[in-house]
Design a protein around this motif. Structure first.
Motif, PDB file in Angstrom:
ATOM      1  N   UNK A   1      39.883  25.900 -70.294  1.00  0.00           N
ATOM      2  CA  UNK A   1      39.064  27.046 -70.678  1.00  0.00           C
ATOM      3  C   UNK A   1      38.180  26.722 -71.884  1.00  0.00           C
ATOM      4  N   UNK A   2      38.706  25.889 -72.784  1.00  0.00           N
ATOM      5  CA  UNK A   2      37.947  25.553 -73.999  1.00  0.00           C
ATOM      6  C   UNK A   2      37.202  24.232 -73.883  1.00  0.00           C
ATOM      7  N   UNK A   3      37.565  23.376 -72.927  1.00  0.00           N
ATOM      8  CA  UNK A   3      36.959  22.050 -72.883  1.00  0.00           C
ATOM      9  C   UNK A   3      36.302  21.751 -71.537  1.00  0.00           C
ATOM     10  N   UNK A   4      37.086  21.594 -70.479  1.00  0.00           N
ATOM     11  CA  UNK A   4      36.538  21.120 -69.206  1.00  0.00           C
ATOM     12  C   UNK A   4      35.505  22.074 -68.614  1.00  0.00           C
ATOM     13  N   UNK A   5      35.843  23.363 -68.534  1.00  0.00           N
ATOM     14  CA  UNK A   5      34.936  24.308 -67.891  1.00  0.00           C
ATOM     15  C   UNK A   5      33.627  24.457 -68.664  1.00  0.00           C
ATOM     16  N   UNK A   6      33.635  24.622 -70.000  1.00  0.00           N
ATOM     17  CA  UNK A   6      32.351  24.694 -70.717  1.00  0.00           C
ATOM     18  C   UNK A   6      31.473  23.461 -70.520  1.00  0.00           C
ATOM     19  N   UNK A   7      32.083  22.263 -70.481  1.00  0.00           N
ATOM     20  CA  UNK A   7      31.288  21.045 -70.276  1.00  0.00           C
ATOM     21  C   UNK A   7      30.649  21.054 -68.894  1.00  0.00           C
ATOM     22  N   UNK A   8      31.424  21.394 -67.863  1.00  0.00           N
ATOM     23  CA  UNK A   8      30.865  21.447 -66.509  1.00  0.00           C
ATOM     24  C   UNK A   8      29.763  22.492 -66.424  1.00  0.00           C
ATOM     25  N   UNK A   9      29.997  23.664 -67.016  1.00  0.00           N
ATOM     26  CA  UNK A   9      28.988  24.715 -66.968  1.00  0.00           C
ATOM     27  C   UNK A   9      27.703  24.290 -67.681  1.00  0.00           C
ATOM     28  N   UNK A  10      27.836  23.585 -68.816  1.00  0.00           N
ATOM     29  CA  UNK A  10      26.646  23.101 -69.519  1.00  0.00           C
ATOM     30  C   UNK A  10      25.822  22.164 -68.652  1.00  0.00           C
ATOM     31  N   UNK A  11      26.521  21.268 -67.936  1.00  0.00           N
ATOM     32  CA  UNK A  11      25.791  20.321 -67.081  1.00  0.00           C
ATOM     33  C   UNK A  11      25.113  21.045 -65.921  1.00  0.00           C
ATOM     34  N   UNK A  12      25.745  22.109 -65.408  1.00  0.00           N
ATOM     35  CA  UNK A  12      25.114  22.875 -64.341  1.00  0.00           C
ATOM     36  C   UNK A  12      23.886  23.609 -64.862  1.00  0.00           C
ATOM     37  N   UNK A  13      24.010  24.186 -66.054  1.00  0.00           N
ATOM     38  CA  UNK A  13      22.883  24.913 -66.641  1.00  0.00           C
ATOM     39  C   UNK A  13      21.715  23.967 -66.905  1.00  0.00           C
ATOM     40  N   UNK A  14      22.000  22.773 -67.436  1.00  0.00           N
ATOM     41  CA  UNK A  14      20.942  21.798 -67.693  1.00  0.00           C
ATOM     42  C   UNK A  14      20.278  21.341 -66.400  1.00  0.00           C
ATOM     43  N   UNK A  15      21.063  21.383 -65.312  1.00  0.00           N
ATOM     44  CA  UNK A  15      20.497  21.035 -64.002  1.00  0.00           C
ATOM     45  C   UNK A  15      19.830  22.240 -63.335  1.00  0.00           C
ATOM     46  N   UNK A  16      19.776  23.359 -64.052  1.00  0.00           N
ATOM     47  CA  UNK A  16      19.160  24.589 -63.563  1.00  0.00           C
ATOM     48  C   UNK A  16      19.856  25.111 -62.310  1.00  0.00           C
ATOM     49  N   UNK A  17      21.185  25.033 -62.367  1.00  0.00           N
ATOM     50  CA  UNK A  17      22.018  25.546 -61.279  1.00  0.00           C
ATOM     51  C   UNK A  17      22.988  26.563 -61.881  1.00  0.00           C
ATOM     52  N   UNK A  18      23.190  27.688 -61.205  1.00  0.00           N
ATOM     53  CA  UNK A  18      24.106  28.715 -61.711  1.00  0.00           C
ATOM     54  C   UNK A  18      25.522  28.166 -61.785  1.00  0.00           C
ATOM     55  N   UNK A  19      26.211  28.269 -62.946  1.00  0.00           N
ATOM     56  CA  UNK A  19      27.584  27.743 -63.084  1.00  0.00           C
ATOM     57  C   UNK A  19      28.520  28.419 -62.088  1.00  0.00           C
ATOM     58  N   UNK A  20      29.272  27.649 -61.314  1.00  0.00           N
ATOM     59  CA  UNK A  20      30.116  28.240 -60.268  1.00  0.00           C
ATOM     60  C   UNK A  20      31.506  28.653 -60.740  1.00  0.00           C
ATOM     61  N   UNK A  21      31.864  28.370 -62.001  1.00  0.00           N
ATOM     62  CA  UNK A  21      33.245  28.573 -62.455  1.00  0.00           C
ATOM     63  C   UNK A  21      33.411  29.786 -63.360  1.00  0.00           C
TER      64      UNK A  21
END
Length: 430
Positions: A161-181
């Motif tokens: 919740x504090x590490x893995x998911x925020x990192x994945x969401x950041x990479x999705x946002x930078x790729x201009x894709x809605x975070x799926x998690x």
């Protein structure tokens, strides 16, 4: 120098100067697909390599089989996570998530170069590890994960919740894709693990829990978490993926450990007095029962908390132990709040006897004074317990804590003496 000696030195590799040194040939680079089982996932942005592994249901990771997780009730998992939405999730549709990243502090500059997911299928437990062979392949990884994540109803992680998911969401946002998690039900095992084992273990890191709770022993192929970002940078520089095989092994064991850790946590919370879990005998320790007592109390499960505290007391036979002092105090307070002051009295007495010189003893003295003043109406004994507390605090090291406590106790004793004087018709001393 004699010729025979020169010859022997040359045979040993000892030469004079550098002209005769032989330069070793270049180290052969190994691609990741040569080292681990997997396949390339083709997307509109290119290919992403996915390492794959599969384990049968009865595969034992440490002391438990992986199938132990499926034997849990969703409600037990919901109780541990304290999220009732989990109770509606089919556990077979949970995804165990762990990442390996280019940095340990997070932030938009940190990339997840391994995204490992584990889940149950019809034949057992499947592992997929999405590996970033080159940072330029990240759009392909994002697209592949975007197709995979919606197939799951919940996430299970360890500090995700504090590490893995925020990192994945950041990479999705930078790729201009809605975070799926973001809105997905998430069971993070770190905080319940700390609640259960913080008094029993010096560390609640996943590797410590593996060793001390799960019975997992990692192989020499493992690599410490702290060096993983450096190994990835070296891989990008050299193209040699042999160390990446070790990183994938590390990630794989992390995911497998989450499966059996979740089972162990939920069984302990749901029924800590159960003698075995999946045929494996498991007796909880005094510190674990004490932690469960506090956990149950926070959830207003008074009867379960009382039983856990009493079990912890039976396990903590050393009267001088800090844990026994804590347990006596918490149990006495629990009974007091439950309006069972007569039962609480016995534990305050025991605490006063066993912790006469520490803060626990002073607390017990004060509670006994309150009990005799307000419920037994024996002012003499209330004053006696207050004086005993004063004598103990007087031995403390000088400082604000000592001064404040002395002031409170002197005020209490003065009030009791005035009440005694009023009852007896005698003037109050001082």
């Amino acid at each position: 120098m004699r010729e025979d000696l020169k010859r022997r030195l040359r045979e040993l590799g000892v030469v004079k100067g550098v002209r005769e040194l032989q330069t070793p040939g270049p180290r052969r680079s190994h691609a990741i697909e040569e080292l681990v089982s997997g396949q390339f996932h083709t997307t509109s942005h290119g290919q992403c390599f996915v390492a794959e592994a599969h384990y049968p249901f009865d595969h034992r990771h440490g002391d438990l089989p992986l199938s132990a997780f499926l034997e849990l009730s969703p409600q037990a998992v919901a109780d541990v996570e304290q999220d009732e939405r989990v109770a509606d999730v089919e556990l077979r549709r949970a995804c165990f998530l762990d990442t390996e990243t280019t940095g340990l502090s997070g932030g938009t500059g940190t990339m997840a170069f391994v995204v490992g997911i584990g889940f149950f299928d019809d034949d057992g437990f499947r592992l997929e590890q999405y590996f970033l062979r080159d940072p330029g392949d990240e759009p392909a990884m994002v697209e592949a994960l975007m197709e995979r994540f919606p197939t799951f109803d919940a996430l299970v992680s360890f500090n995700g919740r504090c590490f893995d998911v925020p990192i994945i969401e950041n990479r999705f946002i930078l790729a201009r894709v809605a975070p799926p998690l973001r809105r997905k039900v998430h069971v993070d095992l770190l905080h319940p693990a700390r609640r259960l084992w913080r008094y029993a273990l010096s560390s609640c890191a996943l590797t410590s829990l593996e060793r001390d709770v799960l019975g997992v022993r990692r192989q020499q192929a493992d690599v410490p978490s702290g060096v993983i970002p450096f190994l990835y940078r070296n891989y990008l520089r050299t193209g040699d993926a042999r160390d990446m095989k070790r990183v994938l092994y590390h990630n794989q064991i992390d995911i497998l450990s989450m499966v059996t850790l979740a089972a162990r946590l939920c069984w302990a919370y749901a029924d800590p007095w159960r003698e075995d879990v999946c045929g494996q005998r498991r007796e909880l320790t005094g510190p674990e029962f004490y932690a469960l007592g506090r956990w149950y109390e926070d959830q207003d499960q008074v009867r379960e908390a009382e039983r856990a505290y009493r079990t912890a007391l039976r396990a903590c036979v050393e009267s001088s132990s800090e844990l026994r002092t804590r347990t006596l105090r918490e149990l006495a307070y629990l009974l007091k709040r439950d309006e069972r002051r007569g039962e609480a009295f016995a534990f305050w007495q025991q605490l006063a006897l066993e912790s006469s010189e520490g803060n626990g003893g002073v607390l017990a003295h004060i509670e006994l004074a309150k009990y005799f003043e307000w419920y037994v109406e024996d002012l003499e004994r209330a004053a006696a317990w207050t004086r005993a507390a004063l004598d103990t605090v007087a031995t403390w090291k000088r400082g604000p804590r000592r001064s404040d406590k002395l002031g409170d106790l002197e005020h209490r004793l003065s009030r009791l003496e005035r009440k005694l004087a009023a009852d007896t018709g005698q003037p109050c001393e001082g």
